[in-house]
Design an enzyme around this catalytic site. Sequence first.
Site, PDB file in Angstrom:
ATOM      1  N   GLU A  43       0.865  -1.193   0.000  1.00 26.43           N
ATOM      2  CA  GLU A  43       0.000   0.000   0.000  1.00 26.43           C
ATOM      3  C   GLU A  43       0.892   1.229   0.000  1.00 26.43           C
ATOM      4  O   GLU A  43       1.961   1.232   0.619  1.00 26.43           O
ATOM      5  CB  GLU A  43      -0.896   0.011   1.239  1.00 26.43           C
ATOM      6  CG  GLU A  43      -1.728   1.286   1.322  1.00 26.43           C
ATOM      7  CD  GLU A  43      -2.863   1.232   2.334  1.00 26.43           C
ATOM      8  OE1 GLU A  43      -2.811   0.386   3.241  1.00 26.43           O
ATOM      9  OE2 GLU A  43      -3.793   2.062   2.199  1.00 26.43           O
ATOM     10  N   CYS A 235      -6.674   1.034   3.064  1.00 23.70           N
ATOM     11  CA  CYS A 235      -7.623   2.157   3.120  1.00 23.70           C
ATOM     12  C   CYS A 235      -7.540   3.038   1.883  1.00 23.70           C
ATOM     13  O   CYS A 235      -8.501   3.732   1.556  1.00 23.70           O
ATOM     14  CB  CYS A 235      -7.348   2.996   4.359  1.00 23.70           C
ATOM     15  SG  CYS A 235      -7.703   2.137   5.891  1.00 23.70           S
ATOM     16  N   ASN A 369     -11.941  -3.487   0.752  1.00 21.53           N
ATOM     17  CA  ASN A 369     -10.812  -3.709   1.676  1.00 21.53           C
ATOM     18  C   ASN A 369     -11.358  -4.100   3.042  1.00 21.53           C
ATOM     19  O   ASN A 369     -11.726  -5.240   3.238  1.00 21.53           O
ATOM     20  CB  ASN A 369      -9.943  -2.444   1.738  1.00 21.53           C
ATOM     21  CG  ASN A 369      -8.920  -2.503   2.856  1.00 21.53           C
ATOM     22  OD1 ASN A 369      -8.281  -3.532   3.040  1.00 21.53           O
ATOM     23  ND2 ASN A 369      -8.787  -1.440   3.621  1.00 21.53           N
ATOM     24  N   GLU A 370     -11.413  -3.151   3.971  1.00 23.79           N
ATOM     25  CA  GLU A 370     -11.992  -3.440   5.294  1.00 23.79           C
ATOM     26  C   GLU A 370     -13.414  -2.911   5.282  1.00 23.79           C
ATOM     27  O   GLU A 370     -13.649  -1.738   5.576  1.00 23.79           O
ATOM     28  CB  GLU A 370     -11.174  -2.745   6.383  1.00 23.79           C
ATOM     29  CG  GLU A 370      -9.942  -3.505   6.768  1.00 23.79           C
ATOM     30  CD  GLU A 370      -9.064  -2.773   7.783  1.00 23.79           C
ATOM     31  OE1 GLU A 370      -9.344  -1.600   8.110  1.00 23.79           O
ATOM     32  OE2 GLU A 370      -8.091  -3.380   8.235  1.00 23.79           O
TER      33      GLU A 370
END
Length: 652
Positions: A43, A235, A369-370
């Site tokens: 990331e 994120c 993602n989350e």
Amino acid sequence: MRIACLLMVCLFGVAGTKAQNVEVHLQTKGAAIQSTMYGVFFEDINFAADGGLYAELVKNRSFEFDNPLMGWEAFGNVSILTQKPCFPNNPHFARLSFSNELSGSGFENSGFRGMGILQNEQYNVYFYARNVISVSDTVKLKIELLTSDNTVIQSKVVSIFGTDWRKYETSLASWQTTKQGRLRISLVNKGVLDIDHISMFPQNTYKKRKNGLRNDLAQALETMKPGIFRFPGGCIVEGSTLATRYQWKNTIGPVENRPTIINRWNYTFGHRRFPDYYQSFGLGFYEYFLLSEDIGAAPLPVINCGLSCQFENFDDKQHCAPENLQPYIDDALDLIEFANGSTATKWGKIRADMGHPAPFNLKFLAVGNEQWKEPYAKRLPLFIKAIREKYPNINIIGSSGPGPEGDKFEYGWTEMKKNAVDLVDEHFYKSPEWFLKNVNRYDQYSRQGPKVFAGEYACHVSNRSNNLESALCEAALMTGFERNADVVHMTAYAPLFAHVDNWQWKPDLIWFDNVQMVKTPNYYVQALFAQNKGDYVIPFLNSTNPSQPIAGQDSLYASAVVDSANHTIILKIVNVGNVNKDIQCTLIGYTSTAHMPEITQTELRAEHRNWVNSIDKPNEVVPRQYKLMMEKNQLKIKLKKSSFNMIKIVLQ
Ligand code: AHR
């Protein structure tokens, strides 16, 4: 991996505490280990891309930061304009107008808090420029590479002619190393010119690619032999708002025209703000696929599922309504075509035009993602339906939320089973105690239904350093992954990279400054597991309680695999305790032959469990290798306090 090879013969029957008896069952073939088992997760956080892995040395090369001259120190007459730009998606450019011969007009770029310049390296400089005043005038530009104390390393003059935008290239050689280099560009004679996209790369990028990657950092990934490469986040996929989400289509094609945007890690943590943190996307989806291929890892892109960061956006209106999701779903489908489509397809042709006619062989796609609860549950099925219909062979990865337990996690797993995703992404950033307590976590998981992708994890000790203790707790948990290879199909430590001066989040697997990098103890654990994953599991048990795996009794954690192609048995044993231990290991099913097996013990330890590696002292915690010997089918292994050990038994 740099292994100090200490040839120490560890003889059977060494004096010490009474050896604990353990046994490895060679003939009992357990779960197959997936090639994807140990991967990496990239990331753009901690200046991992621009100012890190991406080898570009000029910051704000296109003058597109909110302050267009951020990163540039201008002198004389310099202005920023947007009329008739060279690149419509990055419209700002600089105008240099002659002011006087003494002080001149121009600017200096100091890179990402200094440019890392290496001795005996060549630097390729290119930029786009045009004359403003007249077609016949030739304006001369001086290009200089400087050290921090203003010494000119090398200087070249480039003549700019014509009033149309043109590309100019030159190169500069360096005879010295500096962490704080600068690039200066100035007008030499009278004139006015426009200039844009000023770029400088070392020639020796990873695999010598143009628009390439920092060789040392990419090489560290290749050395690990990761099975998957997850990108681009994290994120960063979600964005603080949908407008700032990661849009892969903006990250392909000519680098000059990929629109620069702010990086969400610029402002996420108030106590560590980095106003100069932007994304040029010079390292974009094409480069991520290429890197996956170069390091031998299966690419695993994560796409936005219509949700902006759920930590920051609580109102459903801040997300894309399910009925408006089609462009997001199209992005997912087009991405598969970009990676795998023939050159006759729209997106496959774009890939080919960028230099890769062969498909990238994409097999996995993570949707979100989350993500958690109803917002995700309402959107995910729409993606699954569309992907399954068009690309039934793609393995879909769904999210179980931001943590490995609790309400969101339970809800997430129930939904993932209902939606029959192929793998469920679990994230855990937890304490050493949690790690050790969870070594048996996957023993309890259902053997039916989706498999596990432990997609982001790291052990967080109290000061969040990358010390030996954190690495040992991760190694302990990884023995639990390995024992449960029928359930756990993929894993990745997180985050991957951090610049020592520009980080927002720690711990991280690999740290670097402008010219050097350091591998953490955590890196060595990941690398030892990934390089020695074997192809199937075999039981590794405590002889006094053979129904139990070695998972915490007497502070030991262990797993065993076979690497059939190399006729090798690989044991991984962690001693998280504060005393040295001897174990006596019986290889059940081993019949001795005339040839003694070749046995090595690779040990990762240090005097204290709080030791770390640093740029100045990179070798405080590094693997060391010893030779061992076996008597009949018995092997005596010394497990020093606070150590991770890998024993390789090569059967002849
Ligand atoms: O790895 C850092 C961040 O942790 C990732 O962006 C996110 O997925 C998680 O919360």
